[in-house]
Design a protein around this motif. Structure first.
Motif, PDB file in Angstrom:
ATOM      1  N   GLU A  31       0.835  -1.203   0.000  1.00 35.38           N
ATOM      2  CA  GLU A  31       0.000   0.000   0.000  1.00 35.38           C
ATOM      3  C   GLU A  31       0.870   1.253   0.000  1.00 35.38           C
ATOM      4  OE1 GLU A  31      -3.690   2.103   2.429  1.00 35.38           O
ATOM      5  OE2 GLU A  31      -2.856   0.216   3.167  1.00 35.38           O
ATOM      6  N   GLU A  32       1.878   1.284   0.845  1.00 39.33           N
ATOM      7  CA  GLU A  32       2.772   2.444   0.910  1.00 39.33           C
ATOM      8  C   GLU A  32       3.554   2.593  -0.392  1.00 39.33           C
ATOM      9  OE1 GLU A  32       4.742   5.772   1.678  1.00 39.33           O
ATOM     10  OE2 GLU A  32       3.037   4.999   2.816  1.00 39.33           O
ATOM     11  N   ALA A  33       4.041   1.490  -0.932  1.00 43.08           N
ATOM     12  CA  ALA A  33       4.792   1.540  -2.186  1.00 43.08           C
ATOM     13  C   ALA A  33       3.906   2.056  -3.321  1.00 43.08           C
ATOM     14  CB  ALA A  33       5.340   0.159  -2.532  1.00 43.08           C
ATOM     15  N   PHE A  34       2.663   1.630  -3.343  1.00 44.37           N
ATOM     16  CA  PHE A  34       1.730   2.089  -4.366  1.00 44.37           C
ATOM     17  C   PHE A  34       1.478   3.589  -4.238  1.00 44.37           C
ATOM     18  CE2 PHE A  34      -2.589   3.025  -5.810  1.00 44.37           C
ATOM     19  CZ  PHE A  34      -2.518   2.582  -7.120  1.00 44.37           C
ATOM     20  N   ARG A  35       1.207   4.046  -3.023  1.00 48.00           N
ATOM     21  CA  ARG A  35       0.961   5.481  -2.802  1.00 48.00           C
ATOM     22  C   ARG A  35       2.169   6.319  -3.225  1.00 48.00           C
ATOM     23  NH1 ARG A  35      -3.524   6.446   0.717  1.00 48.00           N
ATOM     24  NH2 ARG A  35      -4.205   4.526   1.700  1.00 48.00           N
ATOM     25  N   ARG A  36       3.367   5.870  -2.842  1.00 45.23           N
ATOM     26  CA  ARG A  36       4.582   6.589  -3.180  1.00 45.23           C
ATOM     27  C   ARG A  36       4.787   6.633  -4.702  1.00 45.23           C
ATOM     28  NH1 ARG A  36       7.626   3.955  -0.046  1.00 45.23           N
ATOM     29  NH2 ARG A  36       8.348   2.425  -1.552  1.00 45.23           N
ATOM     30  N   THR A  37       4.575   5.513  -5.353  1.00 48.51           N
ATOM     31  CA  THR A  37       4.756   5.437  -6.798  1.00 48.51           C
ATOM     32  C   THR A  37       3.763   6.337  -7.529  1.00 48.51           C
ATOM     33  OG1 THR A  37       5.605   3.191  -6.630  1.00 48.51           O
ATOM     34  CG2 THR A  37       4.762   3.872  -8.779  1.00 48.51           C
ATOM     35  N   THR A  39       2.278   8.988  -6.357  1.00 49.80           N
ATOM     36  CA  THR A  39       2.657  10.376  -6.083  1.00 49.80           C
ATOM     37  C   THR A  39       3.809  10.803  -6.973  1.00 49.80           C
ATOM     38  OG1 THR A  39       1.897  10.236  -3.795  1.00 49.80           O
ATOM     39  CG2 THR A  39       3.488  11.974  -4.310  1.00 49.80           C
ATOM     40  N   GLU A  40       4.824   9.946  -7.112  1.00 47.34           N
ATOM     41  CA  GLU A  40       5.967  10.255  -7.975  1.00 47.34           C
ATOM     42  C   GLU A  40       5.533  10.411  -9.430  1.00 47.34           C
ATOM     43  OE1 GLU A  40       8.656   7.045  -7.222  1.00 47.34           O
ATOM     44  OE2 GLU A  40       9.200   7.794  -5.229  1.00 47.34           O
ATOM     45  N   LEU A  41       4.683   9.508  -9.896  1.00 49.54           N
ATOM     46  CA  LEU A  41       4.192   9.600 -11.270  1.00 49.54           C
ATOM     47  C   LEU A  41       3.397  10.883 -11.497  1.00 49.54           C
ATOM     48  CD1 LEU A  41       3.068   5.916 -11.869  1.00 49.54           C
ATOM     49  CD2 LEU A  41       4.946   7.106 -13.009  1.00 49.54           C
ATOM     50  N   GLU A  42       2.546  11.212 -10.539  1.00 52.21           N
ATOM     51  CA  GLU A  42       1.744  12.426 -10.646  1.00 52.21           C
ATOM     52  C   GLU A  42       2.645  13.663 -10.713  1.00 52.21           C
ATOM     53  OE1 GLU A  42      -2.149  14.423  -8.562  1.00 52.21           O
ATOM     54  OE2 GLU A  42      -0.750  13.346  -7.278  1.00 52.21           O
ATOM     55  N   GLN A  43       3.657  13.708  -9.865  1.00 52.98           N
ATOM     56  CA  GLN A  43       4.575  14.848  -9.866  1.00 52.98           C
ATOM     57  C   GLN A  43       5.314  14.947 -11.196  1.00 52.98           C
ATOM     58  OE1 GLN A  43       6.919  14.024  -6.374  1.00 52.98           O
ATOM     59  NE2 GLN A  43       5.422  14.968  -4.991  1.00 52.98           N
ATOM     60  N   THR A  44       5.736  13.824 -11.740  1.00 55.06           N
ATOM     61  CA  THR A  44       6.432  13.813 -13.030  1.00 55.06           C
ATOM     62  C   THR A  44       5.516  14.312 -14.139  1.00 55.06           C
ATOM     63  OG1 THR A  44       7.853  11.989 -12.342  1.00 55.06           O
ATOM     64  CG2 THR A  44       7.610  12.338 -14.709  1.00 55.06           C
ATOM     65  N   ILE A  45       4.290  13.838 -14.158  1.00 55.26           N
ATOM     66  CA  ILE A  45       3.344  14.239 -15.203  1.00 55.26           C
ATOM     67  C   ILE A  45       3.034  15.720 -15.109  1.00 55.26           C
ATOM     68  CG2 ILE A  45       0.950  13.984 -15.977  1.00 55.26           C
ATOM     69  CD1 ILE A  45       1.276  10.966 -15.211  1.00 55.26           C
ATOM     70  N   VAL A  46       2.770  16.208 -13.903  1.00 57.29           N
ATOM     71  CA  VAL A  46       2.464  17.632 -13.715  1.00 57.29           C
ATOM     72  C   VAL A  46       3.659  18.480 -14.158  1.00 57.29           C
ATOM     73  CG1 VAL A  46       2.064  19.424 -11.961  1.00 57.29           C
ATOM     74  CG2 VAL A  46       0.727  17.314 -11.931  1.00 57.29           C
ATOM     75  N   SER A  47       4.853  18.069 -13.786  1.00 57.24           N
ATOM     76  CA  SER A  47       6.068  18.812 -14.169  1.00 57.24           C
ATOM     77  C   SER A  47       6.216  18.870 -15.686  1.00 57.24           C
ATOM     78  CB  SER A  47       7.290  18.148 -13.538  1.00 57.24           C
ATOM     79  OG  SER A  47       8.460  18.778 -13.978  1.00 57.24           O
ATOM     80  N   LYS A  48       6.002  17.736 -16.354  1.00 57.47           N
ATOM     81  CA  LYS A  48       6.138  17.703 -17.812  1.00 57.47           C
ATOM     82  C   LYS A  48       5.058  18.546 -18.487  1.00 57.47           C
ATOM     83  CE  LYS A  48       8.509  13.309 -18.160  1.00 57.47           C
ATOM     84  NZ  LYS A  48       9.711  13.635 -18.895  1.00 57.47           N
ATOM     85  N   LEU A  49       3.869  18.547 -17.942  1.00 59.69           N
ATOM     86  CA  LEU A  49       2.802  19.379 -18.501  1.00 59.69           C
ATOM     87  C   LEU A  49       3.101  20.863 -18.319  1.00 59.69           C
ATOM     88  CD1 LEU A  49      -0.377  17.400 -17.412  1.00 59.69           C
ATOM     89  CD2 LEU A  49       0.524  17.642 -19.733  1.00 59.69           C
ATOM     90  N   GLN A  50       3.661  21.218 -17.174  1.00 63.82           N
ATOM     91  CA  GLN A  50       4.021  22.617 -16.929  1.00 63.82           C
ATOM     92  C   GLN A  50       5.137  23.053 -17.858  1.00 63.82           C
ATOM     93  OE1 GLN A  50       4.804  22.517 -12.700  1.00 63.82           O
ATOM     94  NE2 GLN A  50       2.677  23.011 -12.188  1.00 63.82           N
TER      95      GLN A  50
END
Length: 54
Positions: A31-37, A39-50
């Motif tokens: 569960e923790e690994a999934f949440r962390r992953t 979150t990391e993916l979301e941050q990467t996607i948002v950064s690339k979109l920006q």
């Protein structure tokens, strides 16, 4: 659908079973690994979109 919803639920529940078993054997908090992953993916996607908007 042959077998109905209950049969589909049973078959779908079989899919994550090996991952759950392996994570327990390896001492991974899945569960923790999934949440962390996610979150990391979301941050990467948002950064690339920006970056694309600039």
């Amino acid at each position: 659908m042959r077998g109905g919803k209950a049969a589909s639920e049973h078959e779908l529940a079989d899919c994550p079973w090996p991952v759950i078993v392996l994570s327990r054997l390896c001492g991974v908090d899945l569960e923790e690994a999934f949440r962390r992953t996610v979150t990391e993916l979301e941050q990467t996607i948002v950064s690339k979109l920006q970056d694309a908007d600039m």
